[in-house]
Motif scaffolding. Structure first.
Motif, PDB file in Angstrom:
ATOM      1  N   LEU A  54       4.119 -22.906   7.617  1.00 16.10           N
ATOM      2  CA  LEU A  54       2.898 -22.926   8.464  1.00 16.10           C
ATOM      3  C   LEU A  54       3.347 -21.153   9.176  1.00 16.10           C
ATOM      4  N   LYS A  55       4.651 -21.065   9.776  1.00 16.47           N
ATOM      5  CA  LYS A  55       5.341 -20.077  10.878  1.00 16.47           C
ATOM      6  C   LYS A  55       5.114 -19.121  10.290  1.00 16.47           C
ATOM      7  N   ASN A  56       4.713 -18.711   9.233  1.00 15.96           N
ATOM      8  CA  ASN A  56       4.928 -17.765   8.091  1.00 15.96           C
ATOM      9  C   ASN A  56       3.298 -17.334   8.027  1.00 15.96           C
ATOM     10  N   PHE A  57       2.698 -17.995   7.663  1.00 11.11           N
ATOM     11  CA  PHE A  57       1.475 -18.193   7.721  1.00 11.11           C
ATOM     12  C   PHE A  57       0.864 -17.304   9.732  1.00 11.11           C
ATOM     13  N   ALA A  58       1.079 -17.888   9.940  1.00  3.76           N
ATOM     14  CA  ALA A  58       1.362 -17.781  11.476  1.00  3.76           C
ATOM     15  C   ALA A  58       1.440 -16.636  11.743  1.00  3.76           C
ATOM     16  N   THR A  59       2.851 -15.558  11.965  1.00  9.31           N
ATOM     17  CA  THR A  59       3.208 -14.764  11.774  1.00  9.31           C
ATOM     18  C   THR A  59       2.354 -13.585  10.880  1.00  9.31           C
ATOM     19  N   SER A  60       1.834 -13.875   9.694  1.00  8.43           N
ATOM     20  CA  SER A  60       0.671 -13.134   8.920  1.00  8.43           C
ATOM     21  C   SER A  60      -0.517 -12.943  10.204  1.00  8.43           C
ATOM     22  N   VAL A  61      -1.184 -13.875   9.902  1.00  8.18           N
ATOM     23  CA  VAL A  61      -2.636 -13.451  11.466  1.00  8.18           C
ATOM     24  C   VAL A  61      -2.058 -12.840  12.341  1.00  8.18           C
ATOM     25  N   ALA A  62      -0.698 -13.144  13.124  1.00  6.94           N
ATOM     26  CA  ALA A  62      -0.635 -12.496  14.278  1.00  6.94           C
ATOM     27  C   ALA A  62      -0.658 -10.774  13.979  1.00  6.94           C
ATOM     28  N   ILE A  63       0.108 -10.312  12.713  1.00  7.56           N
ATOM     29  CA  ILE A  63       0.309  -9.032  12.253  1.00  7.56           C
ATOM     30  C   ILE A  63      -1.040  -8.703  12.060  1.00  7.56           C
ATOM     31  N   VAL A  64      -2.186  -9.406  11.535  1.00 14.23           N
ATOM     32  CA  VAL A  64      -3.340  -8.669  11.112  1.00 14.23           C
ATOM     33  C   VAL A  64      -4.274  -8.805  12.945  1.00 14.23           C
ATOM     34  N   LEU A  65      -4.370  -9.747  13.352  1.00 10.70           N
ATOM     35  CA  LEU A  65      -5.075  -9.476  14.798  1.00 10.70           C
ATOM     36  C   LEU A  65      -4.708  -8.490  15.646  1.00 10.70           C
ATOM     37  N   THR A  66      -3.206  -8.113  15.316  1.00 10.68           N
ATOM     38  CA  THR A  66      -1.904  -6.712  16.243  1.00 10.68           C
ATOM     39  C   THR A  66      -2.652  -5.913  15.793  1.00 10.68           C
ATOM     40  N   LEU A  67      -3.011  -5.784  14.515  1.00  9.61           N
ATOM     41  CA  LEU A  67      -4.304  -4.202  13.724  1.00  9.61           C
ATOM     42  C   LEU A  67      -5.752  -4.059  14.408  1.00  9.61           C
ATOM     43  N   ILE A  68      -6.366  -5.788  14.253  1.00 14.00           N
ATOM     44  CA  ILE A  68      -6.966  -5.545  14.842  1.00 14.00           C
ATOM     45  C   ILE A  68      -7.421  -5.073  16.690  1.00 14.00           C
ATOM     46  N   LEU A  73      -8.852  -2.068  21.095  1.00 13.08           N
ATOM     47  CA  LEU A  73      -8.118  -2.160  22.758  1.00 13.08           C
ATOM     48  C   LEU A  73      -7.985  -0.490  23.288  1.00 13.08           C
ATOM     49  N   PHE A  74      -6.524  -0.067  21.796  1.00 16.83           N
ATOM     50  CA  PHE A  74      -6.356   1.056  22.272  1.00 16.83           C
ATOM     51  C   PHE A  74      -6.584   2.076  21.602  1.00 16.83           C
ATOM     52  N   SER A  75      -6.898   2.254  20.850  1.00 15.24           N
ATOM     53  CA  SER A  75      -8.110   3.248  19.711  1.00 15.24           C
ATOM     54  C   SER A  75      -6.727   3.760  18.899  1.00 15.24           C
ATOM     55  N   THR A  76      -6.106   2.926  18.958  1.00 16.10           N
ATOM     56  CA  THR A  76      -4.962   3.308  17.690  1.00 16.10           C
ATOM     57  C   THR A  76      -4.852   3.646  15.811  1.00 16.10           C
ATOM     58  N   PRO A  77      -4.800   5.276  15.841  1.00 18.92           N
ATOM     59  CA  PRO A  77      -5.673   5.300  14.638  1.00 18.92           C
ATOM     60  C   PRO A  77      -4.774   4.542  13.940  1.00 18.92           C
ATOM     61  N   VAL A  78      -5.236   3.845  12.895  1.00 23.80           N
ATOM     62  CA  VAL A  78      -5.088   3.254  11.681  1.00 23.80           C
ATOM     63  C   VAL A  78      -4.607   4.523  10.274  1.00 23.80           C
ATOM     64  N   THR A  79      -2.939   4.072   9.754  1.00 26.12           N
ATOM     65  CA  THR A  79      -3.017   5.009   9.448  1.00 26.12           C
ATOM     66  C   THR A  79      -2.455   4.355   8.000  1.00 26.12           C
TER      67      THR A  79
END
Length: 127
Positions: A54-68, A73-79
């Motif tokens: 479950l911790k690993n799933f939460a980390t995965s969700v955090a990675i995706v939400l961080t990208l979004i 919010l910061f107009s980061t270019p998607v590489t």
């Protein structure tokens, strides 16, 4: 912790001695410290009350939400690297949840314990 404190005194000894350890900490630094501490406590709670999966799933969700959030919010270019990394994270999570768990095979005992219990004599191996 000791290595970190030693590094601070090696690099910034004059500033720490003259102006204090927390010199230069503004409100944004305290916000980051708060959220990092909260994240550590949440990970500890997830491992304590759930499990590592479950911790690993939460980390995965955090990675995706961080990208979004970074893009919105910061107009980061998607590489290509960011996109590929997030696709791999999502695919791994989906595959883990849709594929069945591998079957566990139980090994048969090569020694029959029933004669030992009934007669008190050790069983002999068959050739």
């Amino acid at each position: 912790i000791l290595a970190g404190v030693a590094q601070v005194f090696i690099q910034e000894k004059d500033v720490v001695v003259n102006k204090g350890f927390f010199f230069g900490y503004d409100s944004m630094v305290w916000v980051v410290i708060f959220f990092q501490s909260l994240g550590g406590l949440l990970v500890a709670a997830a491992v304590r009350y759930a499990d590592n999966i479950l911790k690993n799933f939460a980390t995965s969700v955090a990675i995706v939400l961080t990208l979004i959030c970074s893009v919105v919010l910061f107009s980061t270019p998607v590489t290509a690297y960011l996109l590929a990394g997030n696709v791999f994270v999502i695919a791994a999570t989906v595959f883990y949840n849709i594929l069945p768990a591998p079957a566990v095979q139980q090994q048969e005992s090569k020694i029959d314990l029933v004669p030992l219990i009934e007669t008190g004599e050790a069983p002999t191996k068959d050739p």
